[in-house]
Design a protein around this motif. Structure first.
Motif, short mmCIF file in Angstrom:
data_model
loop_
_atom_site.label_atom_id
_atom_site.label_comp_id
_atom_site.label_asym_id
_atom_site.label_seq_id
_atom_site.Cartn_x
_atom_site.Cartn_y
_atom_site.Cartn_z
N SER A 103 -1.75 2.32 -5.55
CA SER A 103 -2.75 2.04 -4.58
C SER A 103 -3.46 3.36 -4.19
O SER A 103 -3.90 3.39 -3.19
CB SER A 103 -2.26 1.42 -3.50
N PHE A 104 -3.29 4.31 -5.20
CA PHE A 104 -3.70 5.65 -4.68
C PHE A 104 -4.54 6.13 -5.95
O PHE A 104 -4.34 5.68 -7.21
CB PHE A 104 -2.62 6.74 -4.51
N PRO A 150 -5.92 7.07 -0.71
CA PRO A 150 -5.73 5.74 -0.79
C PRO A 150 -7.00 5.01 -1.72
O PRO A 150 -8.14 5.41 -1.43
CB PRO A 150 -5.67 5.28 0.64
N HIS A 162 2.09 4.39 -5.75
CA HIS A 162 1.12 5.27 -6.03
C HIS A 162 0.01 4.49 -7.11
O HIS A 162 -1.14 4.94 -7.18
CB HIS A 162 1.40 6.23 -6.80
N MET A 199 0.91 -1.32 0.05
CA MET A 199 -0.15 0.05 -0.12
C MET A 199 1.05 1.10 -0.03
O MET A 199 0.28 2.36 0.45
CB MET A 199 -0.83 0.08 1.13
N TYR A 250 -3.74 -0.02 5.99
CA TYR A 250 -4.67 0.80 5.51
C TYR A 250 -4.13 2.16 5.92
O TYR A 250 -3.40 2.45 6.96
CB TYR A 250 -5.83 0.67 6.49
N ARG A 251 -4.39 3.08 5.35
CA ARG A 251 -3.72 4.30 5.44
C ARG A 251 -4.89 5.54 5.44
O ARG A 251 -4.49 6.73 5.23
CB ARG A 251 -2.56 4.90 4.67
#
Length: 288
Positions: free
Chosen positions: A6-7, A17, A4, A1, A44-45
């Motif tokens: 994952s963004f 995210p 990028h 995660m 998780y962020r």
């Protein structure tokens, strides 16, 4: 995660995210602490809350305690909250300040108008458009002051979005709505794409109903994945961020395992064929 891929890039230039923890069902400091701890451990962020969830203070306290434990800082997490329908209109400024205070934050990464209507006002009442316009102007002020890094809306229909886009000073960064294979919202997604608004999903599992759908179960069995993972991956492969919610640490960790597999074109098509306009959550289309 951490890469990028994952963004998603918002129109503010910020990276949000693709996966966040929905906190709708989290109640009390202990459950919130456990879920946030499990989420941070799993990678998780992003964390999604709202004034009406009545857990902003618990989430803020959990993050304040847990970020140092995980070697993270405030800048490492993306926090979303939402204006309560009871604060729509003239009370919007107080509602925004209350969210900042409850969360214990100097700024919120993304703040949304939760609902196009106003609590205590009939859905057909002409005060609704005026109130949400006033709320949006307030969010724009907070954005320009740097207290809200990005602003957006939730549960807006095509009509509500067109009204907002025509009048706004700041184009919304995000629209958060119900989205799953049975409710694909194609017209709304197309409007967001052409307007530079990120389309974000909630209720990706159809309030749990889709977990037992035969097609979903068949695809999950083919992939060796859980039905929940398959439903979330279906959205992610369309570049739609998701917010699965769970108070159970094992499910929180299961739901993060979305980036190490892909659904084939045929499996994507099988799931997409379920689209029939079926909603499982509240219906904003009656709000004028």
């Amino acid at each position: 995660m951490t890469d990028h891929s994952s963004f998603v890039l918002l129109n503010t230039g910020a990276h949000m995210p693709l996966l966040g923890l929905g906190t709708y069902r989290l109640r009390g400091p202990e459950d919130t602490y456990q879920a946030v701890d499990a989420a941070l451990t799993a990678g998780y962020r992003a964390f999604d809350t709202a004034a009406v969830y009545r857990n902003e203070a618990d989430l803020g306290q959990a993050l304040h305690t847990l970020l140092p434990k995980h070697g993270l800082s405030r800048a490492d997490v993306f926090i979303t909250s939402k204006l309560s329908p009871k604060d729509q209109g003239a009370k919007a400024r107080d509602g925004c300040l209350r969210s900042l205070e409850q969360l214990g934050l100097d700024y919120i990464d993304l703040y949304l108008i939760h609902w196009p209507g106003t609590q205590g006002v009939a859905v057909g009442d002409k005060r609704n458009p005026k109130n949400r316009s006033q709320s949006w102007a307030t969010l724009e002020d907070f954005h320009m002051e740097g207290k809200f890094k990005a602003i957006g809306v939730s549960n807006y229909t095509v009509k509500h979005m067109q009204e907002l886009l025509k009048a706004c000073r700041v184009v919304p960064a995000v629209l958060q709505v119900e989205f799953h294979p049975r409710y694909a919202q194609k017209e709304l997604r197309a409007l967001c794409e052409e307007s530079g608004v990120c389309f974000q999903a909630y209720s990706s599992l159809g309030t749990g109903v889709l977990l037992t759908d035969p097609v979903v179960q068949e695809v999950a069995e083919r992939c060796g994945r859980t039905p929940a993972q398959v439903l979330l991956r279906w959205a992610l492969q369309q570049n739609v961020p998701v917010l699965p919610k769970s108070a159970k640490p094992d499910r929180v960790q299961d739901n993060v395992r979305l980036f190490d597999f892909e659904l084939s074109d045929s499996n994507m098509a099988r799931l997409s064929s379920l689209d029939c306009g079926e909603k499982f959550c509240w219906d904003p289309s009656l709000v004028i």
